[in-house]
Design an enzyme around this catalytic site. Sequence first.
Site, PDB file in Angstrom:
ATOM      1  N   GLU A 259       0.894  -1.376   0.089  1.00  0.00           N
ATOM      2  CA  GLU A 259       0.086   0.053  -0.029  1.00  0.00           C
ATOM      3  C   GLU A 259       0.775   1.111  -0.099  1.00  0.00           C
ATOM      4  OE1 GLU A 259      -3.394   0.005   2.666  1.00  0.00           O
ATOM      5  OE2 GLU A 259      -3.500   2.043   2.672  1.00  0.00           O
TER       6      GLU A 259
ATOM      7  N   LYS B 262      -7.868  -1.344  10.872  1.00  0.00           N
ATOM      8  CA  LYS B 262      -7.332  -1.936   9.765  1.00  0.00           C
ATOM      9  C   LYS B 262      -5.932  -0.932   9.496  1.00  0.00           C
ATOM     10  CE  LYS B 262      -6.353  -1.683   5.225  1.00  0.00           C
ATOM     11  NZ  LYS B 262      -5.597  -0.941   4.371  1.00  0.00           N
TER      12      LYS B 262
ATOM     13  N   ASP C  14       3.990 -14.889  11.495  1.00  0.00           N
ATOM     14  CA  ASP C  14       2.794 -15.282  10.915  1.00  0.00           C
ATOM     15  C   ASP C  14       1.652 -14.061  11.121  1.00  0.00           C
ATOM     16  OD1 ASP C  14       0.325 -16.504  10.289  1.00  0.00           O
ATOM     17  OD2 ASP C  14       0.971 -18.269  11.229  1.00  0.00           O
TER      18      ASP C  14
ATOM     19  N   HIS D 123      -2.706  10.124  -0.007  1.00  0.00           N
ATOM     20  CA  HIS D 123      -2.774   8.897  -0.500  1.00  0.00           C
ATOM     21  C   HIS D 123      -2.565   9.006  -1.901  1.00  0.00           C
ATOM     22  CE1 HIS D 123      -4.175   4.760   0.422  1.00  0.00           C
ATOM     23  NE2 HIS D 123      -4.787   5.019  -0.718  1.00  0.00           N
TER      24      HIS D 123
END
Length: 431
Positions: free
Chosen positions: A84, A273, A289, A386
Amino acid sequence: MKLVQGFSKFSKEEKINFLVENYLNHFPEAKHILQQYLNDDIKLQRLHDEFIENTLTNFYLPFGVAPNFTINGQNYIIPMAIEESSVVAAASKAAKFWGERGGFKAEILGTEKVGQVHFLYHGNKDELEVFIQSIQDDFRMAVKPITKNMEKRGGGIQSIQLRTKTEDLEAYYQLHCTFQTKDAMGANFINSCLEELAKVLEDKAEKQLSSKLEVIMSILSNYVPNCTVKAKVACPVESLGKTKEEAQAYALKFIQAIQIAEIEPYRAVTHNKGIMNGIDAVVLATGNDFRAIEAGVHAFASRSGKYQSLTHAKIENGEFKFWIEVPLALGTVGGLTSLHPLVKLALALLQNPNAEELMKIVAVAGLAQNFGAVNSLVTTGIQQGHMKMHLMNILNQLDANTYEKEKAIEHFKSNTVTHSSVIEFFEKIRS
Ligand code: MEV
């Protein structure tokens, strides 16, 4: 189409040919792309081939670094593996911002891991309780060959308790076991111990209990609410703005944004998130993991019965305080950590932390990421930053050359980036 037999036994070339003939005949570049991502270093490629079954090629993610993190007075440059666009940039910016205000502080709250043997028992509950107590030494003896080395390192099995779950599911009980696994994430250690405990449980039950006991399964839990770390930042409110009023207004708006994520699950999920953007990127770069971490973190975020923010903020005695508490069962030995060359490099970059140090670093990455996101959200909005980072993706989609990219970057320093505005600008300079 007929089911394919023995696919895993095909050579890599046979597998690729099979795919191209049966699934990819409409995609002429397939073979070239798969080959393009293979590594010329045969040894390195074989290492990656053997991580999983049916490897065809490698899947790249960018591996970047966020510099200028001060954690407990020590400087770190944090490795991140993520696709991202804005994540590394946001982490770096937050690191610098808080570095100038005393840096991040982090502390371990606990390192307890959990595993369970799930079983059914239709007999008398009191008899079962006495029985489980009476075989505690047998449990310990049976796992000794597995726990011996871990005990030398200061870890091992902490407790083996009977938990009654018959109100939720008929005849259902658990051996709820807690472990310390030091610098290992501990999944293999825990699962091996549990399978051994399950054998003892069934064997002894057959001889000593009047009713049948049946083990259903033995497995670690990725829910680790007592393997947690707290990371925090703090500064005088007035250092958050140019004027006292501006700083106060900013701090209040920031805290309100956090409070919204504390009470509103729709917002909390997106809020968390953003935190996981930072956490996963470091977890992945250090060979841990990330699915286990994700599962555990989201369960922890819902531990009150309602899904909530992992970060919190308040003003106390004129100080702005912002912190995170997260469960992170991480390892710095075993698994990929000694196998994957880039993982080894990432850990070396962090000065070979032990598991507790890595927990602190990862929690800080999550807090920094959340600060970056919420800071943008309550000020400019996220799209500005962004889309600036996304500009390169759009230019690459358009196959822009270096000259065109430079022109576009210059132009969009003072113009809003949208998909269509980039295309329009691009077409103009091309023509
Ligand atoms: C995007 O990947 C993450 C954010 O949506 C997080 C947030 O909203 O806090 C920006």
